[in-house]
Write a protein that holds these residues in place. Structure first.
Motif, PDB file in Angstrom:
ATOM      1  N   LEU A 126       0.812  -1.209   0.173  1.00 18.21           N
ATOM      2  CA  LEU A 126      -0.001  -0.042   0.110  1.00 18.21           C
ATOM      3  C   LEU A 126       0.943   1.154  -0.126  1.00 18.21           C
ATOM      4  N   ARG A 127       2.154   1.128   0.378  1.00 21.13           N
ATOM      5  CA  ARG A 127       2.918   2.445   0.318  1.00 21.13           C
ATOM      6  C   ARG A 127       3.348   2.580  -1.114  1.00 21.13           C
ATOM      7  N   VAL A 128       3.425   1.621  -1.911  1.00 22.46           N
ATOM      8  CA  VAL A 128       3.676   1.944  -3.317  1.00 22.46           C
ATOM      9  C   VAL A 128       2.512   2.349  -4.039  1.00 22.46           C
ATOM     10  N   PHE A 129       1.295   1.555  -3.517  1.00 27.01           N
ATOM     11  CA  PHE A 129      -0.020   2.192  -4.053  1.00 27.01           C
ATOM     12  C   PHE A 129      -0.174   3.616  -3.878  1.00 27.01           C
ATOM     13  N   ASP A 130       0.023   4.049  -2.695  1.00 24.88           N
ATOM     14  CA  ASP A 130       0.193   5.527  -2.306  1.00 24.88           C
ATOM     15  C   ASP A 130       0.862   6.394  -3.371  1.00 24.88           C
ATOM     16  N   GLU A 131       2.146   5.655  -3.441  1.00 23.08           N
ATOM     17  CA  GLU A 131       3.118   6.696  -4.259  1.00 23.08           C
ATOM     18  C   GLU A 131       2.885   6.738  -5.680  1.00 23.08           C
ATOM     19  N   VAL A 132       2.059   5.519  -6.248  1.00 25.59           N
ATOM     20  CA  VAL A 132       1.437   5.866  -7.520  1.00 25.59           C
ATOM     21  C   VAL A 132       0.293   6.878  -7.638  1.00 25.59           C
ATOM     22  N   VAL A 133      -0.437   6.861  -6.712  1.00 26.61           N
ATOM     23  CA  VAL A 133      -1.424   7.804  -6.492  1.00 26.61           C
ATOM     24  C   VAL A 133      -0.914   9.359  -6.421  1.00 26.61           C
ATOM     25  N   ALA A 134      -0.060   9.541  -5.638  1.00 29.89           N
ATOM     26  CA  ALA A 134       0.634  10.815  -5.459  1.00 29.89           C
ATOM     27  C   ALA A 134       1.446  11.082  -6.477  1.00 29.89           C
ATOM     28  N   ASP A 135       1.981  10.414  -7.396  1.00 28.64           N
ATOM     29  CA  ASP A 135       2.917  10.624  -8.401  1.00 28.64           C
ATOM     30  C   ASP A 135       1.884  11.245  -9.634  1.00 28.64           C
ATOM     31  N   ALA A 136       0.798  10.311  -9.611  1.00 23.07           N
ATOM     32  CA  ALA A 136      -0.315  10.242 -10.709  1.00 23.07           C
ATOM     33  C   ALA A 136      -0.899  11.874 -10.597  1.00 23.07           C
ATOM     34  N   LEU A 137      -1.633  11.962  -9.219  1.00 19.40           N
ATOM     35  CA  LEU A 137      -2.211  13.350  -9.035  1.00 19.40           C
ATOM     36  C   LEU A 137      -1.138  14.634  -8.760  1.00 19.40           C
ATOM     37  N   GLY A 138       0.190  14.326  -9.126  1.00 16.60           N
ATOM     38  CA  GLY A 138       1.086  15.498  -8.870  1.00 16.60           C
ATOM     39  C   GLY A 138       1.489  16.162  -7.665  1.00 16.60           C
ATOM     40  N   ARG A 139       1.178  15.123  -6.362  1.00 14.62           N
ATOM     41  CA  ARG A 139       1.410  15.602  -5.098  1.00 14.62           C
ATOM     42  C   ARG A 139       2.794  15.383  -4.620  1.00 14.62           C
TER      43      ARG A 139
END
Length: 139
Positions: A126-139
């Motif tokens: 889930l840490r990597v999932f969060d990374e994907v999301v943050a990267d995709a949303l530009g955060r």
């Protein structure tokens, strides 16, 4: 009904285990980007026929088509499927990037050019999932 109500109704209408997992991922995404634009696509075509799985969308992306047209769409999408859950990352120019960047670290998931498919959140890092999301949303 506003988009948050549509999302809540959709999540609540799923079988309990899938509902809990989708709600958890939805909350994770909102925690990463609390002010993100939300979308809900019910999966129905113009005739009202169900043609795809409903999607919860986050963020905003302009999709450009080969014919020169464009439209606003979500940047990432989350969907419950018959075999599990899917996270879509829209607007990627390099179709190998998602798999090359996250494929070996995300856990037990199938990573394609714009989609991460998995049976359960128990299969993911889930840490990597969060990374994907943050990267995709530009955060």
């Amino acid at each position: 009904m506003d988009v948050r109500e549509q999302i809540d109704r959709h999540i609540s209408g799923l079988p309990p285990a899938k509902s809990a997992e989708l709600r958890d991922l939805h909350q994770r995404i909102l925690h990463i980007s609390p002010d993100v634009r939300l979308w809900f696509l019910d999966g129905r075509n113009d005739d009202g026929k169900l043609v795809t799985n409903p999607d919860i969308g986050y963020g905003s992306e302009t999709l450009r088509y080969a014919d020169g047209g464009s439209r606003a769409f979500y940047k990432i999408g989350l969907s419950a499927t018959a075999s599990g859950l899917s996270l879509y990352v829209m607007g990627l120019e390099d179709k190998a990037w998602l798999a090359e960047t996250y494929g070996s670290r995300i856990g037990k998931a199938r990573v394609t050019g714009y989609c991460i498919r998995f049976r359960s959140i128990r299969d993911l890092d889930l840490r990597v999932f969060d990374e994907v999301v943050a990267d995709a949303l530009g955060r």
